[in-house]
Design a protein around this motif. Structure first.
Motif, short mmCIF file in Angstrom:
data_model
loop_
_atom_site.label_atom_id
_atom_site.label_comp_id
_atom_site.label_asym_id
_atom_site.label_seq_id
_atom_site.Cartn_x
_atom_site.Cartn_y
_atom_site.Cartn_z
N LYS A 24 0.84 -1.21 0.00
CA LYS A 24 0.00 0.00 0.00
C LYS A 24 0.88 1.25 0.00
CE LYS A 24 -4.54 -0.08 1.93
NZ LYS A 24 -5.28 -0.34 3.14
N LYS A 25 1.91 1.20 0.81
CA LYS A 25 2.73 2.40 1.00
C LYS A 25 3.72 2.63 -0.14
CE LYS A 25 5.24 4.78 4.59
NZ LYS A 25 5.85 4.76 5.87
N PHE A 26 4.31 1.53 -0.65
CA PHE A 26 5.41 1.70 -1.61
C PHE A 26 5.11 1.11 -2.99
CE2 PHE A 26 7.38 1.24 2.64
CZ PHE A 26 7.92 2.50 2.77
N GLY A 27 3.98 0.42 -3.14
CA GLY A 27 3.69 -0.25 -4.41
C GLY A 27 4.46 -1.56 -4.53
N THR A 28 4.42 -2.16 -5.70
CA THR A 28 5.17 -3.39 -5.97
C THR A 28 5.81 -3.24 -7.36
OG1 THR A 28 3.30 -4.46 -7.04
CG2 THR A 28 3.55 -4.85 -4.68
N PRO A 29 6.80 -4.01 -7.70
CA PRO A 29 7.46 -5.05 -6.92
C PRO A 29 8.58 -4.45 -6.07
CG PRO A 29 8.36 -5.05 -9.13
CD PRO A 29 7.32 -3.96 -9.10
N LEU A 284 8.24 -9.08 -3.06
CA LEU A 284 6.80 -8.83 -3.00
C LEU A 284 6.34 -8.37 -4.38
CD1 LEU A 284 4.21 -8.59 -1.34
CD2 LEU A 284 5.00 -6.35 -0.55
N THR A 285 5.51 -9.19 -5.00
CA THR A 285 5.04 -8.86 -6.36
C THR A 285 3.51 -8.84 -6.37
OG1 THR A 285 4.80 -11.15 -7.16
CG2 THR A 285 6.99 -10.17 -7.32
N GLU A 286 2.99 -8.48 -7.52
CA GLU A 286 1.54 -8.45 -7.68
C GLU A 286 1.18 -9.26 -8.93
OE1 GLU A 286 0.11 -4.49 -7.17
OE2 GLU A 286 -1.67 -4.90 -8.37
N ILE A 287 0.08 -9.96 -8.86
CA ILE A 287 -0.37 -10.72 -10.04
C ILE A 287 -1.03 -9.72 -10.99
CG2 ILE A 287 -1.89 -12.56 -10.88
CD1 ILE A 287 -1.48 -13.80 -7.96
N ILE A 288 -0.48 -9.62 -12.20
CA ILE A 288 -0.99 -8.60 -13.13
C ILE A 288 -1.79 -9.19 -14.28
CG2 ILE A 288 0.80 -6.87 -12.62
CD1 ILE A 288 2.03 -7.90 -15.41
N ASP A 289 -1.74 -10.52 -14.43
CA ASP A 289 -2.47 -11.12 -15.55
C ASP A 289 -2.60 -12.62 -15.30
OD1 ASP A 289 -3.81 -11.30 -17.95
OD2 ASP A 289 -2.14 -10.61 -19.21
N LYS A 290 -3.59 -13.20 -16.00
CA LYS A 290 -3.80 -14.65 -15.91
C LYS A 290 -4.02 -15.14 -17.33
CE LYS A 290 -6.40 -16.87 -12.32
NZ LYS A 290 -7.60 -16.91 -11.50
N VAL A 291 -3.37 -16.23 -17.70
CA VAL A 291 -3.46 -16.73 -19.07
C VAL A 291 -3.67 -18.23 -19.00
CG1 VAL A 291 -2.05 -17.16 -21.14
CG2 VAL A 291 -1.98 -14.92 -20.07
N THR A 292 -4.50 -18.78 -19.93
CA THR A 292 -4.65 -20.23 -19.92
C THR A 292 -4.32 -20.80 -21.29
OG1 THR A 292 -6.20 -22.06 -19.58
CG2 THR A 292 -7.15 -20.00 -20.36
N THR A 293 -3.81 -22.02 -21.29
CA THR A 293 -3.55 -22.69 -22.58
C THR A 293 -4.54 -23.85 -22.76
OG1 THR A 293 -1.74 -23.84 -21.45
CG2 THR A 293 -1.13 -22.01 -22.87
#
Ligand SMILES: Cc1ncc(COP(=O)(O)O)c(C=O)c1O
Length: 430
Positions: A24-29, A284-293
């Motif tokens: 919250k304070k500093f963002g990611t990653p 500390l990362t953030e999930i930015i997308d989801k992809v399926t095959t």
């Protein structure tokens, strides 16, 4: 057959709260280190009761942030440097006295560098015959350490063994040549150095201490045996950690026995890097997308920090614990995912088969959504310090130290984007 790895790391509720606060304070990653863990790991080494003294040298290549160097300095650590530049960073960057540093390096130093090191009282370990010769020429009639390749190599992954016939680290046999150089330049061998690899098998380390002492026995002026670092830190269920107390006791007993037979009082040096910082650090990362095959394929989670922040995975095929922290909802459903970073490389995969860089493997974890946090564990060692490049014009990311009192200290700012092209020189006609 489907191969699904399991995380073993459970992140405490306190840490989950800290990660949410930090994002919250500093963002990611970004990289996050916990002061308490950094301290506790150091205490494990301090408890080793070596009969004639113990020096714990923090191997700074594991994590060279100046705040961490100063932190360990305050706790009483000495330092292991692997390059001349690391010595300068310690002395001029972090204000650490040269007499607390030992340089054990793959580089052959120039005469000028060797004089700088001597002026600053940095201890020197020669790691090849040429290094010994160069040192002797520049600084005859002095004391020196030698790194010996005792023919035993052992490491967590094949790429980090530093002993045996496939390794260029240290001097392999050739005692006659060593002795000739010591004589030629009137050098006194005072430290025998033995480091067999990063993440080594503790049984091999136990053998190594006896091999090291056999060398000490051959040189009457040796006062210290450095066993190097390499103490294993497991992150996944398939890995285990070295019991520092147990391996330390084997070293202590060997030194005591050596005293009984020779009367000599040998100081023990240890150079942990990983064992001090690995488990104290997270990415500390953030999930930015989801992809399926597709239904017979795989589900991919893309996080905003991958190989650019953690080279251990593409370099060695290392596995790190991955922990999803859902932003809001409570979720207990377990799913299987492949986790990847955002670099434009098919090899930017965080869930790989062990020691097989780029070979995709699924991992089961809590069902994740875009916007959730993904924490990469065991990331205090060889992550920030090895993420030197700006591939895909990605900046170097911040490092945050969570103090024992809960205060969040930024110990490295996010690199300004313009720094990436700052040192470029553009020819006049372009
Ligand atoms: C001479 C020496 N000492 C200490 C270390 C630190 O190793 P680790 O981080 O595995 O403890 C290394 C790493 O390869 C090394 O080469």
């Amino acid at each position: 057959m489907k191969n699904v790895q399991k995380n073993i790391e459970i992140v405490s509720q306190d840490k989950v709260i800290a990660f949410k606060r930090i994002s919250k304070k500093f963002g990611t990653p970004l990289y996050v280190y916990f002061e308490k863990d950094l301290k506790d790991s150091f205490k494990n080494f301090q408890k080793i009761r070596a009969p004639y003294g113990l020096i714990v040298r923090y191997a700074i290549k594991a994590n060279s942030n100046g705040a961490i160097l100063r932190f360990y300095n305050k706790l009483g650590a000495h330092f292991d440097a692997s390059t001349f530049n690391e010595c300068v960073r310690l002395i001029e960057g972090a204000g650490i006295s040269g007499n607390k540093i030992r340089l054990t390096s793959q580089e052959v130093q120039s005469e000028e560098n060797l004089h700088y090191l001597t002026k600053k009282s940095v201890l020197y370990t020669a790691c090849s015959l040429l290094q010994l010769e160069t040192y002797g020429k520049a600084l005859p009639n002095t004391e020196v350490g030698i790194r010996f390749n005792i023919g035993i190599g052992s490491a967590l992954f094949p790429t980090s063994s530093t002993g045996g016939k496939n390794s260029s680290f240290g001097i392999f046999e050739q005692r006659d040549k060593i002795n000739a150089l010591l004589n030629k330049y009137n050098l006194t061998l005072t430290t025998v150095h033995v480091h067999i690899g990063s993440g080594s098998d503790s049984e091999k380390q136990k053998i190594a201490v006896h091999e090291g002492l056999k060398i000490v026995n051959d040189y009457p002026h040796v006062v210290a045996l450095s066993m190097g670092g390499g103490y294993k830190v497991g992150g996944m269920s398939s890995e285990h950690s070295t019991n520092i107390k147990e391996v330390g006791q084997v070293m202590v007993d060997a030194i005591k026995d050596f005293n009984k037979t020779t009367g000599r009082k040998i100081l023990l040096e240890m150079e942990p890097g990983t064992a001090l910082v690995a488990k104290a650090g997270y990415i500390l990362t953030e999930i930015i997308d989801k992809v399926t095959t597709g239904s017979s394929g795989k589900e991919f989670l893309k996080v905003n920090g991958g190989m650019n922040m953690n080279a251990r995975v593409p370099m060695h095929g290392a596995q790190h614990p991955l922990i999803v922290i859902p932003r809001k909802r409570k979720n207990s459903q377990i799913k299987e995912y492949v986790v990847c970073g955002i670099c434009c490389e098919s090899g930017d995969i965080l869930t790989v088969e062990l020691w097989k860089p780029g070979v995709v493997e699924q991992r089961s974890m809590v069902e994740a959504c875009v916007g959730d946090l993904m924490v990469i564990g065991r990331a205090g060692a060889y992550c920030a310090s090895m993420s030197g490049g700006n591939y895909n014009s990605q900046q170097l990311h911040p490092e945050i130290l969570v103090r024992e009192n809960g205060k969040l200290d930024v110990i490295r700012e996010r690199q300004p984007l313009s720094d990436i092209w700052k040192y470029e020189k553009i020819p006049r006609d372009l």
